[in-house]
Design a protein around this motif. Structure first.
Motif, PDB file in Angstrom:
ATOM      1  N   ASN A   7       1.015  -4.173  -9.670  1.00 25.27           N
ATOM      2  CA  ASN A   7       0.399  -5.464  -9.537  1.00 25.27           C
ATOM      3  C   ASN A   7       0.966  -6.089  -8.281  1.00 25.27           C
ATOM      4  N   TYR A 120      -8.760  -1.442  -6.570  1.00 31.06           N
ATOM      5  CA  TYR A 120      -8.325  -2.788  -6.221  1.00 31.06           C
ATOM      6  C   TYR A 120      -9.513  -3.631  -5.758  1.00 31.06           C
ATOM      7  N   ASP A 125      -6.508  -6.971  -9.699  1.00 29.97           N
ATOM      8  CA  ASP A 125      -5.436  -7.265  -8.750  1.00 29.97           C
ATOM      9  C   ASP A 125      -4.306  -6.244  -8.797  1.00 29.97           C
ATOM     10  N   THR A 126      -4.538  -5.087  -9.410  1.00 35.60           N
ATOM     11  CA  THR A 126      -3.558  -4.004  -9.362  1.00 35.60           C
ATOM     12  C   THR A 126      -3.998  -2.981  -8.325  1.00 35.60           C
ATOM     13  N   TYR A 127      -3.029  -2.298  -7.742  1.00 35.91           N
ATOM     14  CA  TYR A 127      -3.344  -1.299  -6.735  1.00 35.91           C
ATOM     15  C   TYR A 127      -2.299  -0.205  -6.767  1.00 35.91           C
TER      16      TYR A 127
END
Length: 360
Positions: A7, A120, A125-127
């Motif tokens: 995150n 993403y 909003d996580t990558y």
């Protein structure tokens, strides 16, 4: 291959995928900054291999730095990545875990800065912050046939504090490279736990994104099975991975706090080749700091108590304390009393009791 997702504020996932291999030839070429090369990478969003065109941008003593074509990184960030790897990440980790192999004969680790294709954006909003792909140190299909790490630069270098997270990610993924280079194949939770310890050794302190998540009781997404809801890091899986990472990190810190050797315990686990819970217990059983424990289940029970009540985290923890708790309903806010040697974890507030394993 090892994938890692974070995150913007916390780490959230890592998984392993092995690709079938066929033998291919290899070659070694003297490289100069500005030279271009194609690398195999992974499109995580579509679960397929693809090629990335990249430019050689810098060369250090232990690192060869490449940048995906069309992407940009500031000279300051490039300099910091190069210097931190050569002057901190490599020496601090090699001191505990040794050095990787050198199958491509360049004497260095290739680090590719790129926009890792993940999911993403569009409300997510996580990558993926970084990857180590096991196939790269094996001859075969989609292999770059060299010691290599992949680090994300979008959004991985586009928010406040991002460079620090990227460098910590580099240490984490470098441990995976060292682990596989040494021929170690571990349960995922144990491999990831050691990789979080590598972050601590690199940073020489407690990464806030780990301790803060643990203190908050896990991820804040509605679909995440958080620590406060009973996440079990021994069953490493999505969507609970944010909690898996943070709880595994604190567990490893607690083990080192109890160990007679302190941080040397991480190297002892690495060198033993421990692959599963039984192997880990064999390492702990040989450590005088765990003389008061009977098995790994006992170790985990006592860790539960130590992180759930304001009690000393040592083998001296009363035996009945682990048996007297109401493990199903005990919840609330408790303080984490860390050993003095684990600076930065003192008075860590835990949002709720962690139920990783029922008492026997």
């Amino acid at each position: 291959m090892t994938l890692r997702i974070r995150n913007r504020h916390i780490q959230t996932v890592c998984a392993v995928l092995l690709l079938s291999t066929v033998l291919l030839g290899s070659s070694c070429t003297l490289l100069f900054p500005g030279e271009y090369r194609n690398f195999w990478s992974l499109n995580y969003a579509e679960s397929r291999a693809y090629q990335v065109r990249a430019r050689h941008v810098a060369e250090g003593q232990h690192i060869s730095l490449w940048l995906e074509r069309g992407e940009s990184v500031s000279p300051y960030d490039l300099s910091m990545i190069l210097d931190e790897f050569d002057e901190a990440i490599h020496p601090r980790l090699s001191g505990s875990f040794g050095s990787p192999g050198d199958i491509d004969g360049n004497g260095k680790v290739i680090v590719l800065l790129m926009d890792i294709i993940d999911n993403y954006g569009s409300g997510n909003d996580t990558y993926i912050a970084g990857m180590f792909l096991q196939k790269d140190i094996q001859p075969g299909l989609f292999s770059n046939q060299g010691e290599m790490l992949y680090l994300d630069i979008y959004p991985g270098l586009n928010y406040s504090g991002a460079l620090d997270v990227l460098l910590s990610t580099a240490a984490h993924e470098y441990l995976h490279l060292l682990d596989f280079s040494a021929g170690n194949y571990r349960d995922l939770w144990l491999a990831e736990s050691l990789a979080t310890a590598a972050e601590y050794l690199y940073e020489q302190g407690q990464p806030e994104y780990r301790t803060n998540l643990f203190a908050q009781g896990g991820g804040d997404s509605a679909d995440q099975r958080s620590i406060s809801r009973g996440n079990h890091f021994l069953s490493w899986d999505s969507p609970a991975l944010a909690s898996d990472y943070s709880s595994a990190y604190v567990f490893m810190q607690w083990l080192a706090a109890n160990s007679d050797g302190g941080d040397d315990l991480f190297a002892a686990i690495f060198d033993s080749g421990a692959a599963d819970p039984a192997d880990l217990w064999n390492v702990l059983d040989a450590d005088g700091g765990f003389a008061g424990f009977t098995n790994l289940s006992d170790v985990i029970r006592r860790w539960h108590v130590a992180t759930s009540v304001n009690a000393a985290i040592s083998a001296a923890l009363p035996e009945d304390a682990a048996q007297s708790a109401d493990w199903d309903s005990w919840s609330g806010t408790y303080s984490y009393d860390a050993a003095a040697s684990r600076g930065g974890l003192d008075e860590l507030v835990v949002a709720s009791h962690i139920k990783l394993n029922e008492p026997a």
